[in-house]
Write a protein that holds these residues in place. Sequence first.
Motif, PDB file in Angstrom:
ATOM      1  N   SER A  87       0.837  -1.190   0.000  1.00  0.00           N
ATOM      2  CA  SER A  87       0.000   0.000   0.000  1.00  0.00           C
ATOM      3  C   SER A  87       0.876   1.245   0.000  1.00  0.00           C
ATOM      4  N   GLY A  88       0.386   2.280  -0.652  1.00  0.00           N
ATOM      5  CA  GLY A  88       1.174   3.496  -0.773  1.00  0.00           C
ATOM      6  C   GLY A  88       2.200   3.353  -1.877  1.00  0.00           C
ATOM      7  N   PRO A  89       2.818   4.445  -2.305  1.00  0.00           N
ATOM      8  CA  PRO A  89       3.835   4.361  -3.357  1.00  0.00           C
ATOM      9  C   PRO A  89       5.020   3.515  -2.896  1.00  0.00           C
ATOM     10  N   ASP A 148       2.276   2.187  -9.387  1.00  0.00           N
ATOM     11  CA  ASP A 148       2.186   3.174  -8.304  1.00  0.00           C
ATOM     12  C   ASP A 148       3.549   3.817  -8.051  1.00  0.00           C
TER      13      ASP A 148
END
Length: 205
Positions: A87-89, A148
């Motif tokens: 999750s997240g970059p 991402d």
Amino acid sequence: MASHRHNPAGGQPPAREQAGPRDGYLDAARECILDVGWKRTTLTEVARRAGVSRMTIYRAWPDMPALLGDLMTREWGGLVARGVDLSGPPTPQQVADAVAATVEALRDNELFTRIVELDPELILPYLLARRGRSQELVIGVLAGAVADGQRAGTIRSGDPVTIARGVVLAAHGFVLSAHTMVDDAVDTAALDAELRTLVVRSLTP
């Protein structure tokens, strides 16, 4: 590859919330494969272990290959879902850690180990002929993480799917053949560190 014999007390698959009858049938098939191997597992035996009629199992799967496909997808997909958090970059190191954790989980998975020990020919089609659903799942997760990271500037440019497939190809060897490279000079931890390095360097801008 280290042997992981079936342990009835500790070898149950993880509990699933709101598991339906189909999961129970797959659990029965899993236990049967762990006990006697794929070649000796039949839909009739799965039905007996699940406590249902043979026709109930036949309505869910026409044959054992179809059942095995669903079982492997559930098993390996569960490993990915439990072991990967991107999750997240993500950074190259985070992706590398997730890949290495998944490789280690597969090597330690008793169902995977049992199949490789007794029925390795079941794995060959997914190495030589086609991608399986589990491989597509992993590729999808990796490609999403790469995309991402590219948007955040943490991962190099390139087609995310192609990059993800390259990482999966590299990981195959660490899952299936790492034991052939382990001896007094090199242990598994050192090889896994090399896998992390390979992934980090392949993703770094």
